[in-house]
Design a protein around this motif. Structure first.
Motif, PDB file in Angstrom:
ATOM      1  N   ALA A   1      25.880 -20.625  19.673  1.00 13.40           N
ATOM      2  CA  ALA A   1      24.495 -20.835  20.106  1.00 13.40           C
ATOM      3  C   ALA A   1      23.619 -19.636  19.754  1.00 13.40           C
ATOM      4  N   VAL A   2      24.164 -18.429  19.899  1.00 14.17           N
ATOM      5  CA  VAL A   2      23.398 -17.230  19.545  1.00 14.17           C
ATOM      6  C   VAL A   2      23.165 -17.188  18.040  1.00 14.17           C
ATOM      7  N   ARG A   3      24.193 -17.497  17.262  1.00 12.82           N
ATOM      8  CA  ARG A   3      24.048 -17.533  15.805  1.00 12.82           C
ATOM      9  C   ARG A   3      23.002 -18.558  15.381  1.00 12.82           C
ATOM     10  N   ALA A   4      23.026 -19.725  16.028  1.00 11.57           N
ATOM     11  CA  ALA A   4      22.064 -20.775  15.666  1.00 11.57           C
ATOM     12  C   ALA A   4      20.642 -20.375  16.035  1.00 11.57           C
ATOM     13  N   ARG A   5      20.483 -19.671  17.151  1.00  8.20           N
ATOM     14  CA  ARG A   5      19.161 -19.307  17.629  1.00  8.20           C
ATOM     15  C   ARG A   5      18.580 -18.108  16.886  1.00  8.20           C
ATOM     16  N   TYR A   6      19.429 -17.094  16.633  1.00  9.42           N
ATOM     17  CA  TYR A   6      18.921 -15.828  16.096  1.00  9.42           C
ATOM     18  C   TYR A   6      19.501 -15.419  14.749  1.00  9.42           C
ATOM     19  N   GLY A   7      20.558 -16.077  14.308  1.00 14.24           N
ATOM     20  CA  GLY A   7      21.139 -15.730  13.023  1.00 14.24           C
ATOM     21  C   GLY A   7      22.058 -14.533  13.057  1.00 14.24           C
TER      22      GLY A   7
ATOM     23  N   TYR B   1      23.853  -8.764  18.991  1.00 13.33           N
ATOM     24  CA  TYR B   1      22.521  -9.083  19.503  1.00 13.33           C
ATOM     25  C   TYR B   1      21.746  -7.827  19.871  1.00 13.33           C
ATOM     26  N   ALA B   2      22.390  -6.814  20.435  1.00 13.73           N
ATOM     27  CA  ALA B   2      21.686  -5.588  20.829  1.00 13.73           C
ATOM     28  C   ALA B   2      21.070  -4.897  19.620  1.00 13.73           C
ATOM     29  N   GLU B   3      21.792  -4.869  18.499  1.00 15.22           N
ATOM     30  CA  GLU B   3      21.265  -4.257  17.279  1.00 15.22           C
ATOM     31  C   GLU B   3      20.038  -5.035  16.791  1.00 15.22           C
TER      32      GLU B   3
END
Length: 309
Positions: free
Chosen positions: A174-180, A186-188
């Motif tokens: 879900a994180v990959r789909a939302r933000y790539g 995610y912190a970086e």
């Protein structure tokens, strides 16, 4: 409860701020006119989460330090716009008195609450996510907590950006789909993009897509900074200039954005109660603060979960 019973970790400030702004004060007051909209909304959110997710364990994390000195020392702009003139955090006058009410009700219910001096609720949640046996469900409307997702350990984020009733059950995909980017980067990504709500300026001219491409190519900000010193790294001249101008910021921003995973916490009782720990006190609080409906819904949710687990 066994080690495999899900534990739900609650970002309490995220929920009670959301409840405060989501329910009009006029709709939830005590007999003498004191607003209890945040309390009522918070309890109803917990009832919904218990009823729909069926956790066996729960901890509510609190901010004992909403703007830790160690983060401010690294980045003075961190949450600086939220500092009240007299010091402390800018909090609505009618919300502040409701936080102790929430704590009193949770104590009467027997739900564990924990915070730590020098750390935010996020840091408490992060530490619990790596020290408590899974599966783990972190509940928050804070995007920074996407970084806690860990498929291997069964750590998920129940993201309530659109409300508890429309929560998004997020894993790494879900994180990959939302933000790539993967959750562990995610912190970086967030440090590059910036976040005005936390006083993180980001890199001027670098938005989400560019931040995601940089993380995908170089892995992390340390890799990006190392590549800046390599003429063959292939940066477009404009992007190289933007990143170079932000070197000082990039040297500290990841440490500010990363959630602490090593907060010293006392031994905790995490099992959710079958019934209130102190039913007489809970009844007194419910009557005093006009919370009978909300407390009943939460008590019923706990009893129903216990009966079906």
């Amino acid at each position: 409860m066994t080690a495999q019973t899900p534990i739900m970790l609650i970002d309490s400030p995220s929920l009670y701020f959301r409840a405060y702004f989501g329910i009009p004060e006029s709709a939830a007051k005590t007999a003498d006119g004191q607003p209890v909209n945040a309390v009522r909304g918070f309890l109803d959110m917990l009832a919904h989460l218990v009823r729909t997710r069926q956790p066996g364990r729960m901890v509510c994390a609190m901010d004992h330090d909403w703007r830790p000195d160690w983060r401010v020392a690294l980045l003075p702009s961190y949450k600086a716009h939220r500092v009240a003139p007299e010091g402390g955090e800018v909090v609505p006058d009618t919300l502040s008195p409701q936080v102790p009410m929430i704590l009193d009700v949770l104590d009467a219910l027997g739900v564990t609450v924990v915070g730590a001096t020098g750390y935010e609720a996020d840091d408490v949640l992060g530490t619990l996510s790596v020290t408590q046996p899974g599966p783990v469900e972190v509940v928050s409307g804070d995007r920074d907590l996407f970084q806690l997702i860990d498929d291997a350990r069964g750590v998920r984020l129940l993201y309530i950006g659109r409300g508890v009733a429309k929560l998004e059950d997020c894993d790494d995909a879900a994180v990959r789909a939302r933000y790539g980017v993967p959750a562990d980067r995610y912190a970086e990504f967030a440090a590059l993009r910036g976040d005005p709500s936390d006083g993180l300026p980001g890199v001027a001219g670098v938005g989400e897509k560019t931040a995601a491409r940089l993380v995908d190519r170089y892995g992390d900000i340390a890799g990006i900074l190392a590549a800046l010193d390599d003429p063959a790294a292939g940066f477009a001249p404009g992007l190289r200039g933007k990143l170079d101008a932000a070197r000082d910021y990039l040297a500290v921003a990841p440490k500010v954005v990363r959630v602490a995973l090593d907060v010293p916490l006392p031994p905790l009782t995490t099992e959710l109660p079958v019934s209130p720990a102190d039913p007489e006190r809970l009844l007194d609080l419910a009557e005093r603060w006009n919370l009978a409906g909300s407390t009943r819904r939460l008590v019923d949710a706990l009893a129903t979960r216990s009966a079906t687990s």
